[in-house]
Structures are given as structure tokens and as C-alpha cells.
Write a protein that holds these residues in place. Structure first.
Motif: not given
Length: 201
Positions: A138, A141, A162-166, A168, A195
Motif C-alpha cells: 500500500s 505503508k 499495518q502502517g498508516s502513512s506511506a 511507514d 514508522w
């Protein structure tokens, strides 16, 4: 020409796999064979797990034994139809392998181009469980997914860290297993130095 069939991995139960990422113009193939009698055939979708688009390179990251009953084929360059390099991770039985193509019914799939699902590899845990590391998922992320024995579908918040931002890149620095009593692998640590703007987690 250039199929290159002949790389071999012996499973814990004595059966074995013949694999080659370059088979059929880099579709890639993994063929399960019994220890008694072996395989005598031409590699095709009726006897092997195969890619469907040039460059799928089935098993290009790894084939990992996960407990005595199964193995996992990691193909981060697999194309989800028009989604290039979405990636796929496929669990197969050590008693019979997998045949045919990779689909949403037999594999954990990337659902965006360049997800490269499984590019961080697979870490075996106890009892046939394992962790799939996908730091590029994604738009970077990142996601780490726990499976037992098989994960099918796509990575979603309900089945993955999962990460929340590109950027991470969850799992970018690997997964570390923790030993409990008597050598049991029960827990693991996800290492993600990128992260939240490189604060890390």
C-alpha cells in the motif's frame, strides 16, 4: 529454452519440490513430488503451482517450510491481473503441493500495484503458524500478517499489523521470533524503523 527446471527443495517429510522462477518466460512454477517414485512429466498447470503473466516469477522470494504439514511459496512479483507486482503468498500441503494458478481462493494477495506482498519474507512460528512481512504494501505503508495454516484474500486491518502513512514500511527491519519455555516459538516482534517519519516502532 531457458525454463531452467531443476532447483530442488526437500521437505521435512521426505517429499520434495522442483521449482524455477524462469519457467515459461518467467511465469515460474513449483512442482510437488513424492519421495517414492518422484515426478515424470512436463511442468504445467495440471501438476504445478504456476504463474499466469510473464514476470510473475513464482517462488522468487522463497519457499519456506512451516511446520511438518505445509510450505509457503512467496512470489512478490506476481501480477494481480492488471496490478503489476501486487505479490502473492501461497500455502501448500507437504502431502500434495498446489496446482494451477494463484487466485484469491488459495493465496494472500496484494491488491495494489507494487505491493510486492511477502517481499520481506516469511517467518515460521510454532504449530504451523507463520508471519508474512510486506514492507512495501500500500504505497509503502507496510503490513505484517499472521497466518495458520493459510491466509487467503487480501491484507486488511482485521488480519494484519499495518502502517498508516506511506513510508511507514511496517516490517522493513524484519520479524524477530521470541522463544518461550522448552524452545517454543510463541511470539514475535515487528521491527519498523521508518514508522512515523523515522521515529520507529
Amino acid at each position: 529454452t531457458s525454463d531452467g527446471v531443476g532447483s530442488v527443495m526437500v521437505l521435512l517429510n521426505g517429499n520434495y519440490l522442483v521449482y524455477e522462477t524462469g519457467w515459461n518466460s518467467a511465469l515460474g512454477a513449483v512442482t510437488w513430488c513424492p519421495q517414492d517414485g518422484g515426478c515424470h512429466a512436463v511442468v504445467d498447470p495440471t501438476n504445478s503451482l504456476v504463474g499466469s503473466i510473464t514476470g510473475d516469477q513464482i517462488s522468487s522470494k522463497a519457499i519456506t517450510q512451516v511446520g511438518p504439514d505445509g510450505f509457503v511459496v512467496v512470489s512478490p512479483n506476481w501480477h494481480n491481473t492488471s496490478l503489476a507486482y501486487a505479490g502473492a503468498v501461497t500455502w501448500c500441503s507437504s502431502m500434495g503441493g498446489c496446482i494451477g494458478g494463484i487466485t484469491i481462493n488459495n493465496s494472500l494477495l496484494g491488491d495494489s500495484a507494487n505491493d510486492h506482498l511477502g517481499s520481506g519474507g516469511v517467518t515460521p512460528l510454532n504449530g504451523g503458524a507463520y508471519v508474512v512481512d510486506s514492507p512495501l504494501w500500500s504505497s509503502g505503508k507496510g503490513a505484517v500478517t499472521w497466518c495458520k495454516p493459510n491466509c487467503i484474500g487480501t491484507t486488511i486491518p482485521g488480519n494484519s499489523l499495518q502502517g498508516s502513512s506511506a513510508g511507514d514500511n511496517i516490517g522493513q527491519n524484519g520479524v524477530t521470533v521470541l522463544l518461550m519455555g522448552n524452545g517454543v516459538i510463541g511470539s514475535y516482534v515487528v521491527n519498523s524503523a521508518n514508522w512515523n517519519g523515522n521515529l520507529g516502532a
